[in-house]
Write a protein that holds these residues in place. Structure first.
Motif, PDB file in Angstrom:
ATOM      1  N   GLU A   1       0.833  -1.481   0.032  1.00 33.84           N
ATOM      2  CA  GLU A   1       0.484  -0.260  -0.157  1.00 33.84           C
ATOM      3  C   GLU A   1       1.072   0.767   0.049  1.00 33.84           C
ATOM      4  OE1 GLU A   1      -2.868   1.759  -0.492  1.00 33.84           O
ATOM      5  OE2 GLU A   1      -2.971  -0.391  -0.682  1.00 33.84           O
TER       6      GLU A   1
ATOM      7  N   SER B   1       0.920   3.908  -2.949  1.00 30.26           N
ATOM      8  CA  SER B   1       0.486   5.619  -2.362  1.00 30.26           C
ATOM      9  C   SER B   1       1.545   6.413  -3.060  1.00 30.26           C
ATOM     10  CB  SER B   1      -0.455   5.783  -1.450  1.00 30.26           C
ATOM     11  OG  SER B   1       1.124   5.183  -0.148  1.00 30.26           O
TER      12      SER B   1
ATOM     13  N   GLN C   1       2.362   9.240  -5.946  1.00 30.63           N
ATOM     14  CA  GLN C   1       2.514  11.066  -5.515  1.00 30.63           C
ATOM     15  C   GLN C   1       4.047  11.532  -6.039  1.00 30.63           C
ATOM     16  OE1 GLN C   1       1.810  12.960  -3.468  1.00 30.63           O
ATOM     17  NE2 GLN C   1      -0.440  11.804  -3.129  1.00 30.63           N
TER      18      GLN C   1
ATOM     19  N   ALA D   1      -0.987   2.368  -9.701  1.00 30.92           N
ATOM     20  CA  ALA D   1      -0.366   3.506  -9.626  1.00 30.92           C
ATOM     21  C   ALA D   1      -0.710   4.495 -10.622  1.00 30.92           C
ATOM     22  CB  ALA D   1       0.619   4.168  -8.711  1.00 30.92           C
TER      23      ALA D   1
ATOM     24  N   ASP E   1      -4.371   5.480 -11.320  1.00 27.72           N
ATOM     25  CA  ASP E   1      -5.109   5.992  -9.999  1.00 27.72           C
ATOM     26  C   ASP E   1      -4.811   7.489  -9.645  1.00 27.72           C
ATOM     27  OD1 ASP E   1      -5.909   4.275  -7.687  1.00 27.72           O
ATOM     28  OD2 ASP E   1      -3.681   4.258  -6.726  1.00 27.72           O
TER      29      ASP E   1
ATOM     30  N   VAL F   1      -5.963  10.481  -7.941  1.00 23.12           N
ATOM     31  CA  VAL F   1      -4.757  10.980  -7.464  1.00 23.12           C
ATOM     32  C   VAL F   1      -4.609  11.614  -8.798  1.00 23.12           C
ATOM     33  CG1 VAL F   1      -2.223  10.945  -6.493  1.00 23.12           C
ATOM     34  CG2 VAL F   1      -3.729   8.257  -5.993  1.00 23.12           C
TER      35      VAL F   1
END
Ligand code: BGC
Length: 754
Positions: free
Chosen positions: A341, A345, A349, A539, A542, A548
């Motif tokens: 996880e 995330s 980013q 990712a 997202d 995101v």
């Protein structure tokens, strides 16, 4: 804890000096070199030393370990790579269980998040895995400067800028070490490319050395107190770094206050005696040659035992902190679910959105994708060599998008999967993590198949993948530049989709900069996914769906041409004919090599920006650049003083003026007066990232500027000097998008000791 004889001093109970005094010469040597390396084909002199006692093999697949001296309570400690996660064997002869580790995003991605807390958290997660697998020291972080985009190990490194490199490496170190696991900050110094790395002599002037190549190391030493530092393979100005007293004893220990131990890179340097004398405390992985030479040197008096004692004291000071000494009962069961996880995330980013015309991203719900490019189905999680990680799985882009509720063309996928399987059987992927991987060629799609896919899908995604790693630098074409196959793929897909008024997205699954100028107009969006670790597809999904909002920014310039990088003219260096037997044996074959860093401090944006104008941002992406799905307004720049005294505080308000929540990375550049010496137009002196700001929400960000930020290194006086005059603070969304400026004055020139 090993059982020990009561009459003898014991590590942890007696002083370190008492323990060292009780060591025999043989034991001393055994502590100064590792237990050896099992590597096929090692020449006899590099084979493992003969050691009395060791726990070699405690963690299979770890890079190395030190010798134990049980009678004095000294345990063996284990060291494992590396910068993107713990590298150990996933399987063991004596166990049916698996020992996978999380493949986290590569260092360049983490730096592109510009997020200290995020990197610290990734460090904590890596430290946790190391600890639970019985690893005492993680051989990371690595922070050599991205001097040239072709550097094979750039993926393991953070940035072309020393401030970003140092701050992010310090965050990583603090995170890992918070778990009671040590780090090895590497490779000190100037290992900026792989070509002839074992022998190359880097000729670099003192100012560039201090301001560019050493600066990041100085920051990480001062801000995170790493347990160990690893020297590099190369020479600097004629001396192997592992044999340089000036570097290791004067600069690292005396000037910066380093208090851990220094370890060589694996098999680095030539002269074990010179290494120990210089202050390179531990020689890894350890060889029979080193053992014999050191014992002989002690016997003959060439190596004073007090030097050995000093180096061993440094090593024992750190062993005391290691879990091997503390007796931690590791579980071999790290929390891989929680870490997956964190991987996912943190990956999203640090991804950087380079282009997003007409709001191509985020895509609508229920979008039907056509996924092109072999990397869409075989995403590259990280680089090769010691920076590789033995992970349990990789989430492909197709899997990630489907899990997010999208559809991807099955027919197209079948063709790609069949093509990939055929290619893999023709060119099997090496099982040796150290060997460079050959990129899969591109599948040549027929006009008919492309036409059908265009009709059946809404959006095209083309993934361009790049491998790179230890031992070799990247090629110009197929490395920095796209191949003809890749360019043709983009052109064909773009023409077909645009004919139907459908969008084309490119995902760059890369470890280092690539050229975008020649093809970026053919596509609607470009997302740099980097090599994002094992959760790759999730990712990226997202970001594509807007779960995101991208907030990463480039920590390394993406120029239009290789020639635009100031280092290009003197890369990779030249080979020299050996002048004598000693030079011959020190070199690969009979060639020594040399490179002159005559770009000085003009590395990356410090030089490239001066050559370009802001309008060219569509064809080259400057340092600090990255788009968001929202927009930010910069206002209310305040300086605590107009005259510089000791520290200066700078604050600025950032407001999200768009319509979705997002985070903004704000950069502080400084233009300094240049009466006495040439200064770059502007240099990064601070950065900060907002929290997740809702539309219309504001946040005030602050920065502190100290005297050191104003200074330049003066090689003649060997100290840092600060000029008097007018300094300009530039607050930017990138190095070429300065939003606010303010001046301050420094009344008198001053100096700072090293
Ligand atoms: C690399 C180091 C690594 C070491 C141990 C060397 O080849 O340069 O970065 O830590 O191997 O695996």
């Amino acid at each position: 804890m090993p059982s020990v004889d009561k009459k003898l001093p014991k590590l942890g109970e007696s002083t370190i000096a008492e323990v060292v005094a009780a060591l025999t010469a043989e034991e001393k040597v055994s502590l100064l070199i590792g237990t050896g390396m099992d590597f096929p084909g090692l020449p006899p002199k590099l084979q493992a030393p003969v050691v009395g006692s060791t726990q070699k093999g405690r963690v299979p697949g770890a890079a190395g370990s030190t010798c134990a001296v049980p009678r004095l309570g000294i345990p063996s400690i284990v060291m494992a790579d590396g910068p993107a996660g713990v590298r150990i064997s996933p399987t063991r002869k004596d166990s049916a269980e698996s020992f996978f580790c999380t493949a986290f995003p590569i260092a360049t991605l983490l730096a592109s998040s510009w997020d200290i807390e995020l990197v610290k958290n990734v460090g904590r997660a890596m430290g946790h895995e190391a600890k639970e697998y019985g690893v005492d020291i993680l051989l990371a972080p690595a922070l050599n400067i991205h001097r040239i985009p072709l550097g094979g190990r750039n993926f393991e490194y953070y940035s072309e800028d020393p401030l970003v490199s140092g701050k992010i490496a310090a965050a990583m170190t603090n995170g890992v070490q918070s778990q009671g696991v040590g780090t090895s900050v590497k490779h000190l110094v100037a290992n900026n490319h792989e070509w002839n790395r074992n022998v190359i002599n880097v000729k670099v002037d003192q100012r560039a050395l201090r301001e560019i190549y050493l600066k990041g190391f100085e920051i990480v030493i001062k801000e995170s107190n790493p347990w160990t530092v690893m020297t590099s393979y190369n020479k600097v100005n004629g001396v192997y770094t592992s044999e340089s007293y000036e570097l290791l004893s004067t600069i690292l220990r005396e000037q910066w206050g380093f208090s851990g131990f220094v370890v060589t890179d694996w098999l680095a340097g030539r002269d074990p005696v010179a290494q120990l004398k210089a202050g390179n405390d531990l020689l890894m992985p350890g060889s029979i040659y080193q053992q014999e030479v050191l014992l002989e040197a002690i016997k003959s008096g060439e190596l004073d035992e007090s030097i050995c004692d000093r180096d061993i004291e440094n090593i024992l000071g750190i062993i005391l902190k290691c879990q091997a000494f503390q007796g931690y009962q590791y579980s071999n069961r790290p929390d891989l679910i929680a870490n997956a996880e964190i991987c996912r995330s943190s990956a999203s980013q640090g991804m950087v959105l380079l282009r997003n015309s007409d709001k191509a991203l985020p895509v609508k719900e229920n979008t039907r994708f056509g996924l092109f490019g072999t990397a869409s189905y075989a995403m590259i999680t990280g680089g090769t060599g010691s920076g590789d990680v033995n992970k349990a799985y990789t989430v492909s882009l197709a899997t990630g998008l489907r899990a997010a509720g999208f559809t991807c063309s099955d027919a197209l996928e079948s063709c790609y999967q069949e093509f990939i399987a055929t290619e893999k059987s023709r060119n099997p992927v090496s099982t040796d993590a150290f060997m460079p991987r050959v990129a899969l060629p591109e599948y040549i799609i027929s006009e008919e198949q492309l036409f059908d896919t265009t009709l059946q899908t809404d959006v095209a995604v083309i993934t361009i993948g790049r491998h790179s790693g230890e031992f070799v630098d990247r090629q110009a074409v197929g490395g920095f530049y796209l191949t003809d196959e890749e360019k043709n793929l983009i052109r064909k897909v773009s023409t077909a989709y645009r004919k139907q008024s459908k969008k084309v997205l490119v995902i760059l699954n890369i470890g280092g900069a690539v050229e975008t100028a020649s093809w970026c107009d053919q596509v609607d969006a470009i997302l740099i996914a980097w090599q994002p670790g094992q959760e790759a597809g999730h990712a990226v999904a997202d970001i594509l769906r807007g779960k995101v909002n991208p907030s990463g920014k480039l920590a390394t310039t993406f120029a239009s041409r290789l020639e635009d990088y100031p280092s290009f003219g003197n890369f990779p260096g030249v080979t020299l004919v050996a002048r004598n037997e000693e030079e011959k044996s020190a070199a690969v074959g009979d060639k020594a090599a040399e490179i002159e860093y005559n770009d000085g401090i003009a590395v990356g944006y410090r030089a490239i920006n001066a050559e370009h104008k802001t309008e060219s941002a569509t064809v080259f992406f400057p340092f600090g650049f990255g788009l968001s799905y929202t927009v930010f307004n910069y206002s209310n720049l305040q300086l605590s003083n107009n005259e510089f005294e000791s520290d200066l505080t700078v604050s600025v308000d950032i407001t999200n003026t768009g319509d979705v929540a997002g985070r903004e990375i704000v950069q502080l550049y400084l233009s300094a007066p240049s009466h006495d010496r040439v200064k770059p137009v502007a240099e990064l002196k601070g950065f900060n990232k907002t929290g997740l700001l809702k539309p219309q929400q504001s946040q005030t960000l602050s920065f502190t500027i100290g005297l050191a930020d104003l200074s330049s290194f003066d090689p003649v006086q060997s100290l840092w000097v600060v000029e008097k005059g007018c300094y300009v603070i530039k607050i930017g969304a990138s190095s070429m998008d300065i939003r606010l400026e303010a001046n301050f004055n420094k009344v008198a020139a001053s100096q700072l000791s090293v």
